[in-house]
Design a protein around this motif. Structure first.
Motif, short mmCIF file in Angstrom:
data_model
loop_
_atom_site.label_atom_id
_atom_site.label_comp_id
_atom_site.label_asym_id
_atom_site.label_seq_id
_atom_site.Cartn_x
_atom_site.Cartn_y
_atom_site.Cartn_z
N PRO A 115 -1.60 6.26 -7.92
CA PRO A 115 -2.02 7.15 -9.15
C PRO A 115 -1.09 8.51 -9.12
O PRO A 115 -0.60 8.67 -7.87
N PRO A 116 -1.07 9.38 -10.04
CA PRO A 116 -0.22 10.24 -10.22
C PRO A 116 -0.80 11.47 -9.26
O PRO A 116 -1.94 11.66 -9.22
N GLY A 117 0.01 11.79 -8.14
CA GLY A 117 -0.28 12.97 -7.32
C GLY A 117 -1.05 12.69 -6.12
O GLY A 117 -1.48 13.63 -5.39
N ALA A 118 -1.04 11.21 -6.01
CA ALA A 118 -1.95 10.81 -4.69
C ALA A 118 -1.25 11.14 -3.72
O ALA A 118 0.12 11.06 -3.40
N SER A 119 -1.69 11.72 -2.63
CA SER A 119 -1.09 11.96 -1.12
C SER A 119 -1.02 10.71 -0.31
O SER A 119 -1.65 9.83 -0.61
N THR A 120 -0.06 10.76 0.41
CA THR A 120 0.25 9.92 1.55
C THR A 120 -0.95 9.35 2.40
O THR A 120 -1.42 8.32 2.66
N GLU A 121 -1.82 10.62 2.78
CA GLU A 121 -2.81 10.40 3.59
C GLU A 121 -3.89 9.84 2.79
O GLU A 121 -4.77 8.89 3.55
N ARG A 122 -4.13 10.06 1.66
CA ARG A 122 -5.21 9.41 0.74
C ARG A 122 -4.89 7.84 0.71
O ARG A 122 -5.60 7.12 0.70
N LEU A 123 -3.75 7.40 0.36
CA LEU A 123 -3.25 6.23 0.09
C LEU A 123 -3.29 5.43 1.36
O LEU A 123 -3.73 4.14 1.34
N ALA A 124 -3.15 6.18 2.55
CA ALA A 124 -3.34 5.58 3.73
C ALA A 124 -4.95 5.05 4.11
O ALA A 124 -5.12 4.30 4.62
N GLY A 125 -5.71 5.96 3.85
CA GLY A 125 -7.04 5.91 3.99
C GLY A 125 -7.73 4.80 3.11
O GLY A 125 -8.34 3.81 3.57
N CYS A 126 -7.18 4.75 1.86
CA CYS A 126 -7.52 3.51 0.76
C CYS A 126 -7.08 2.12 1.41
O CYS A 126 -7.85 1.29 1.52
N ALA A 127 -5.77 2.26 2.22
CA ALA A 127 -5.27 1.09 2.56
C ALA A 127 -6.19 0.48 3.80
O ALA A 127 -6.58 -0.64 3.87
N LEU A 128 -6.67 1.47 4.55
CA LEU A 128 -7.71 0.81 5.55
C LEU A 128 -8.77 0.36 5.17
O LEU A 128 -9.37 -0.63 5.63
N ARG A 129 -9.46 1.00 4.30
CA ARG A 129 -10.83 0.49 3.72
C ARG A 129 -10.56 -0.76 2.69
O ARG A 129 -11.43 -1.65 2.94
N ALA A 130 -9.31 -1.10 2.27
CA ALA A 130 -9.07 -1.99 1.40
C ALA A 130 -9.09 -3.45 2.22
O ALA A 130 -9.30 -4.63 1.60
N GLU A 131 -8.90 -3.29 3.59
CA GLU A 131 -8.98 -4.46 4.40
C GLU A 131 -10.16 -5.13 4.51
O GLU A 131 -10.25 -6.54 4.86
N ARG A 132 -11.44 -4.36 4.32
CA ARG A 132 -12.49 -5.11 4.18
C ARG A 132 -13.23 -5.07 2.99
O ARG A 132 -14.40 -4.92 2.75
N LEU A 133 -12.53 -5.12 1.70
CA LEU A 133 -12.88 -5.12 0.51
C LEU A 133 -13.27 -6.40 0.10
O LEU A 133 -12.60 -7.27 0.24
N ASP A 134 -14.48 -6.55 -0.37
CA ASP A 134 -15.25 -8.03 -0.94
C ASP A 134 -16.22 -7.73 -1.90
O ASP A 134 -17.53 -7.70 -1.28
N PRO A 135 -15.93 -6.93 -3.04
CA PRO A 135 -16.97 -6.54 -4.06
C PRO A 135 -17.76 -7.81 -4.42
O PRO A 135 -19.09 -7.51 -4.54
N ALA A 136 -17.39 -9.09 -4.30
CA ALA A 136 -18.33 -10.26 -4.90
C ALA A 136 -19.27 -10.23 -3.81
O ALA A 136 -20.50 -10.62 -4.08
N ALA A 137 -19.00 -10.09 -2.62
CA ALA A 137 -19.88 -10.28 -1.43
C ALA A 137 -20.99 -9.17 -1.51
O ALA A 137 -22.25 -9.24 -1.45
N ASP A 138 -20.55 -7.88 -1.72
CA ASP A 138 -21.31 -6.75 -1.96
C ASP A 138 -22.55 -7.15 -3.13
O ASP A 138 -23.55 -6.73 -3.03
N LEU A 139 -21.91 -7.47 -4.11
CA LEU A 139 -22.59 -7.76 -5.30
C LEU A 139 -23.92 -8.91 -5.27
O LEU A 139 -24.81 -8.66 -5.45
N ALA A 140 -23.17 -9.86 -4.34
CA ALA A 140 -24.34 -10.85 -4.02
C ALA A 140 -25.27 -10.56 -2.75
O ALA A 140 -26.61 -10.84 -2.98
#
Length: 375
Positions: A40-65
Motif C-alpha cells: 500500500p502507498p506509504g507502508a513502512s518496512t516495519e509494518r510490512l515485516a510485521g504483517c508478513a509474520l502474522r500472515a504465516e498463521r492466516l486461515d480466515p476460513a478456519a476462524d469463521l468455522a
C-alpha cells in the motif's frame, strides 16, 4: 473472507489501515499486506515485516468455522446486520465484528446505552450500575458494557436479572473470555444477549486493545453513562469519545470525598449531564415524550394558599391568640382584609377563633393540616 483475514493481520482502530481499506478495498489490501501485490502507498518496512509474520498463521476460513461452531458469525460493513452508527468512526471504524448470539446486532444497537465505570468500584457503584441497568432494560433499552470487573459486570448482571438485553464488547476473541472469572457471565450473555469483538478467535487482550475497544462502545450506543471513575480512567476515555461523536454523555454523582467519583465529577463540570436513575437516562437518549417524572419536595397544605392568606397565617402567634387588628398590622394588610382571610383559614382548618381572638388550630402550632410532610 478478506476482511476476516485483515482482523488478524492488523490491530483494530488503525486509521492508516482504514484509509488503505477505503482506497483499495479489502481484497486488494489483503493481497498488498501479505506480499501478493505491491505494498500500500506509504507502508513502512516495519509494518510490512510485521504483517508478513502474522500472515504465516492466516486461515480466515478456519476462524469463521471456529466462530460458527460457537453459534457466531462475522459481520462486515455493508451487511444488513452492520450497525451503521459505527461508520461515524470514519477510517477508524472496525474492519468487521465477530459476534456471538442470535439477535440482530443492528436492531439492538439502535436502542442501546453504554454503562461503564471503575473496575474496583464501591458497593455504591455496584448498586447504581445494576439498578440503572435493570431500569433501562425494563424500559426496552439494550445495556452495553465491556464485561470487566466492577461496574461493567454489575451493569450486565442488572440487565440480565431484569430479563433484558445486553451486549458485551470484548478486547479479546469471542472464544477467549476475559476476565476469566467472568466466563460464566460472558457465556450467559452469548445465550441471552450478544458478545462482540473486533479481534479474531483466540486473540488475547492487551492494554492497547482495551483502549481501542472503548471507541466501539461509544460509537455503537446512543449515549454513555459513567458510574464511578477516577481522574485516570478508561471509562472517561469512552465518555469523551462518545462526546466527540455527538452522543449523549452522562455521569452518576458520588460523594465529593470519594476518589472513585472524582473523574465523574470532572466530567459533570464539563459537558456531561448528571443522572441518578434510569428515567433520567432514558430522557437524555430516548425519543420525544420519554421524559423523567418531575422532581419536587413534599407538598403541604399551606403551599396552596394565596400569598396574602399565607401572610395572615404567618402573622398569627404560636404562643397565644391575636386580635384581627394585630394580625392585619403584622401581615401588612387592612383589618377587613385580614378578617376575610382569617375566616377562609378557619374554614380550611388552619385557625381557631375564641371571641375576638384568633389562634393557630390546635394540634399543629404552625400551619394547620399538613398533607405530606412539613418543609
Amino acid at each position: 473472507m478478506a476482511r476476516a483475514a485483515l482482523t488478524r493481520l492488523v490491530e483494530p482502530g488503525d486509521a492508516v489501515v482504514g484509509r488503505w481499506l477505503r482506497g483499495l478495498g479489502p481484497v486488494r489490501l489483503h493481497r498488498a499486506l501479505t506480499g501478493a501485490a505491491a505494498p500500500p502507498p506509504g507502508a513502512s518496512t516495519e509494518r510490512l515485516a510485521g504483517c508478513a509474520l502474522r500472515a504465516e498463521r492466516l486461515d480466515p476460513a478456519a476462524d469463521l468455522a471456529a466462530v460458527a461452531r460457537l453459534g457466531g458469525r462475522f459481520v462486515c460493513p455493508g451487511d444488513l446486520d452492520w450497525p451503521r452508527q459505527l461508520d461515524d468512526l470514519e477510517d477508524g471504524r472496525p474492519i468487521g465484528l465477530w459476534v456471538r448470539g442470535t439477535a440482530s446486532l443492528r436492531l439492538w444497537a439502535l436502542r442501546s446505552v453504554a454503562l461503564v465505570g471503575a473496575r474496583a468500584c464501591t458497593d455504591y457503584g455496584t448498586h447504581m450500575a445494576s439498578t440503572l441497568a435493570a431500569g433501562l432494560a425494563e424500559r426496552g433499552w439494550v445495556v452495553v458494557s465491556g464485561a470487566a470487573h466492577g461496574v461493567d459486570a454489575a451493569a450486565h448482571r442488572g440487565a440480565l436479572a431484569a430479563g433484558g438485553a445486553t451486549i458485551a464488547v470484548l478486547a479479546s476473541g469471542v472464544d477467549t473470555p476475559y476476565p476469566r472469572a467472568h466466563s460464566a457471565l460472558i457465556q450467559r450473555m452469548a445465550e441471552q444477549g450478544l458478545v462482540v469483538t473486533e479481534l479474531p478467535p483466540g486473540s488475547h487482550p492487551t492494554r492497547f486493545r482495551f483502549v481501542l475497544r472503548n471507541r466501539v462502545i461509544a460509537a455503537l450506543t446512543r449515549g454513555t453513562v459513567v458510574v464511578e471513575a477516577q481522574y485516570r480512567s478508561g471509562s472517561l476515555v469512552t465518555a469523551r469519545r462518545a462526546m466527540a461523536l455527538g452522543r449523549a454523555t452522562m455521569g452518576v454523582p458520588g460523594p465529593a470525598t470519594s476518589a472513585l467519583s472524582a473523574g465523574v465529577h470532572e466530567l459533570l463540570r464539563g459537558e456531561g449531564v448528571l443522572v441518578t436513575d434510569a428515567a433520567e437516562v432514558a430522557e437524555m437518549i430516548g425519543g420525544i415524550g420519554e421524559l423523567a417524572p418531575a422532581r419536587r419536595g413534599p407538598l403541604v397544605a399551606r403551599d396552596a394558599l394565596p400569598p396574602v392568606t399565607a401572610r395572615v397565617l404567618d402573622a398569627l402567634s404560636a404562643q397565644g391568640g391575636s386580635e384581627a387588628r394585630e394580625v392585619a398590622r403584622d401581615a401588612g394588610t387592612s383589618r377587613d382584609e385580614a378578617l376575610r382571610r382569617l375566616h377562609e383559614l378557619l374554614a380550611l382548618g388552619f385557625v381557631e377563633r375564641a371571641g375576638e381572638s384568633w389562634r393557630l388550630a390546635s394540634g399543629d402550632g404552625r400551619n394547620g393540616v399538613i398533607r405530606r410532610g412539613d418543609p
